[in-house]
Write a protein that holds these residues in place. Structure first.
Motif, mmCIF file in Angstrom:
data_model
loop_
_atom_site.group_PDB
_atom_site.id
_atom_site.type_symbol
_atom_site.label_atom_id
_atom_site.label_comp_id
_atom_site.label_asym_id
_atom_site.label_seq_id
_atom_site.Cartn_x
_atom_site.Cartn_y
_atom_site.Cartn_z
ATOM 1 N N MET A 103 0.843 -1.181 0.000
ATOM 2 C CA MET A 103 0.000 0.000 0.000
ATOM 3 C C MET A 103 0.882 1.236 0.000
ATOM 4 S SD MET A 103 -2.854 1.268 2.760
ATOM 5 C CE MET A 103 -1.833 1.611 4.162
ATOM 6 N N THR A 104 0.703 2.087 -1.002
ATOM 7 C CA THR A 104 1.411 3.360 -1.038
ATOM 8 C C THR A 104 0.422 4.464 -1.351
ATOM 9 O OG1 THR A 104 3.413 2.271 -1.837
ATOM 10 C CG2 THR A 104 3.310 4.656 -2.033
ATOM 11 N N LEU A 105 0.414 5.459 -0.496
ATOM 12 C CA LEU A 105 -0.368 6.660 -0.701
ATOM 13 C C LEU A 105 0.618 7.781 -0.968
ATOM 14 C CD1 LEU A 105 -3.544 6.608 -0.175
ATOM 15 C CD2 LEU A 105 -2.300 4.733 0.817
ATOM 16 N N TYR A 106 0.182 8.768 -1.711
ATOM 17 C CA TYR A 106 1.055 9.874 -2.091
ATOM 18 C C TYR A 106 0.433 11.189 -1.662
ATOM 19 C CZ TYR A 106 3.135 6.222 -4.873
ATOM 20 O OH TYR A 106 3.726 5.054 -5.257
ATOM 21 N N ILE A 107 1.295 12.133 -1.313
ATOM 22 C CA ILE A 107 0.847 13.453 -0.902
ATOM 23 C C ILE A 107 1.790 14.486 -1.486
ATOM 24 C CG2 ILE A 107 2.132 13.409 1.284
ATOM 25 C CD1 ILE A 107 -0.361 14.851 2.530
ATOM 26 N N ASP A 108 1.228 15.588 -1.971
ATOM 27 C CA ASP A 108 2.082 16.684 -2.432
ATOM 28 C C ASP A 108 2.219 17.700 -1.303
ATOM 29 O OD1 ASP A 108 -0.456 17.898 -2.588
ATOM 30 O OD2 ASP A 108 -0.287 18.413 -4.695
ATOM 31 N N PRO A 109 3.245 18.541 -1.355
ATOM 32 C CA PRO A 109 3.448 19.537 -0.297
ATOM 33 C C PRO A 109 2.257 20.507 -0.230
ATOM 34 C CG PRO A 109 5.426 19.309 -1.619
ATOM 35 C CD PRO A 109 4.333 18.550 -2.327
ATOM 36 N N PRO A 110 2.017 21.082 0.942
ATOM 37 C CA PRO A 110 0.888 22.006 1.094
ATOM 38 C C PRO A 110 1.172 23.361 0.445
ATOM 39 C CG PRO A 110 2.060 21.790 3.167
ATOM 40 C CD PRO A 110 2.696 20.830 2.209
ATOM 41 N N THR A 111 0.971 23.429 -0.851
ATOM 42 C CA THR A 111 1.248 24.664 -1.602
ATOM 43 C C THR A 111 0.007 25.236 -2.286
ATOM 44 O OG1 THR A 111 1.871 23.384 -3.547
ATOM 45 C CG2 THR A 111 3.652 24.030 -2.049
ATOM 46 N N TRP A 112 -1.161 24.647 -2.007
ATOM 47 C CA TRP A 112 -2.397 25.057 -2.673
ATOM 48 C C TRP A 112 -3.228 25.931 -1.733
ATOM 49 C CZ3 TRP A 112 -2.423 23.946 -7.664
ATOM 50 C CH2 TRP A 112 -1.555 22.940 -8.096
ATOM 51 N N PRO A 113 -3.388 27.231 -2.058
ATOM 52 C CA PRO A 113 -4.150 28.117 -1.169
ATOM 53 C C PRO A 113 -5.661 27.932 -1.335
ATOM 54 C CG PRO A 113 -3.357 29.342 -3.070
ATOM 55 C CD PRO A 113 -2.807 27.938 -3.196
ATOM 56 N N GLY A 114 -6.356 28.117 -0.236
ATOM 57 C CA GLY A 114 -7.813 28.091 -0.262
ATOM 58 C C GLY A 114 -8.385 28.267 1.128
ATOM 59 N N HIS A 115 -9.405 29.073 1.228
ATOM 60 C CA HIS A 115 -10.112 29.263 2.493
ATOM 61 C C HIS A 115 -9.174 29.706 3.623
ATOM 62 C CE1 HIS A 115 -13.515 27.412 0.505
ATOM 63 N NE2 HIS A 115 -12.720 26.413 0.159
ATOM 64 N N GLY A 116 -8.201 30.542 3.290
ATOM 65 C CA GLY A 116 -7.313 31.101 4.305
ATOM 66 C C GLY A 116 -6.234 30.174 4.822
ATOM 67 N N ARG A 117 -6.012 29.051 4.128
ATOM 68 C CA ARG A 117 -4.942 28.138 4.540
ATOM 69 C C ARG A 117 -4.322 27.489 3.311
ATOM 70 N NH1 ARG A 117 -8.359 23.637 7.961
ATOM 71 N NH2 ARG A 117 -8.902 25.370 9.249
ATOM 72 N N TRP A 158 -3.074 23.823 1.375
ATOM 73 C CA TRP A 158 -3.589 22.459 1.284
ATOM 74 C C TRP A 158 -2.649 21.541 0.524
ATOM 75 C CZ3 TRP A 158 -8.276 21.416 3.595
ATOM 76 C CH2 TRP A 158 -9.006 22.528 4.012
ATOM 77 N N SER A 159 -2.728 20.262 0.863
ATOM 78 C CA SER A 159 -2.063 19.173 0.140
ATOM 79 C C SER A 159 -3.144 18.294 -0.464
ATOM 80 C CB SER A 159 -1.246 18.304 1.102
ATOM 81 O OG SER A 159 -0.144 18.994 1.593
ATOM 82 N N HIS A 160 -2.714 17.457 -1.411
ATOM 83 C CA HIS A 160 -3.606 16.469 -2.004
ATOM 84 C C HIS A 160 -3.071 15.084 -1.654
ATOM 85 C CE1 HIS A 160 -3.956 19.972 -4.800
ATOM 86 N NE2 HIS A 160 -5.197 19.814 -4.377
#
Length: 88
Positions: free
Chosen positions: A1-15, A17-19
């Motif tokens: 099992m491998t899940l992937y996440i990108d760095p939190p560089t996506w702005p929205g709603h005052g914070r 975000w990562s995916h």
């Protein structure tokens, strides 16, 4: 099992975000997100939106950090990409 996440560089709603994605299945993705305590409402077509303060939690739980382009490539190659404007 491998899940992937990108760095939190996506702005929205005052914070920022990562995916969070799986390149295996949505079932795997939902199970991982549930273990993290991410609400199901954070699921957006083919990924979970995680606020920046949850990024390290996901990495500690086993998510592998990749760049955004690599993340999209992995889910596209796996047939799990669901772009806006296309049926789920």
């Amino acid at each position: 099992m491998t899940l992937y996440i990108d760095p939190p560089t996506w702005p929205g709603h005052g914070r920022m975000w990562s995916h969070l994605v799986s390149d295996v299945s949505f079932d795997e993705l939902h199970a991982f997100a549930e273990r993290l305590g991410a609400p199901r409402r954070a699921f957006d077509r083919d990924h979970y939106d995680l606020p920046s303060h949850r990024y390290e939690d996901a990495v500690r739980a086993g998510a592998v950090t990749v760049g955004s382009k690599e993340l999209v490539r992995r889910i596209t190659d796996a047939g799990l990409r669901r772009p806006k404007g296309r049926p789920a």
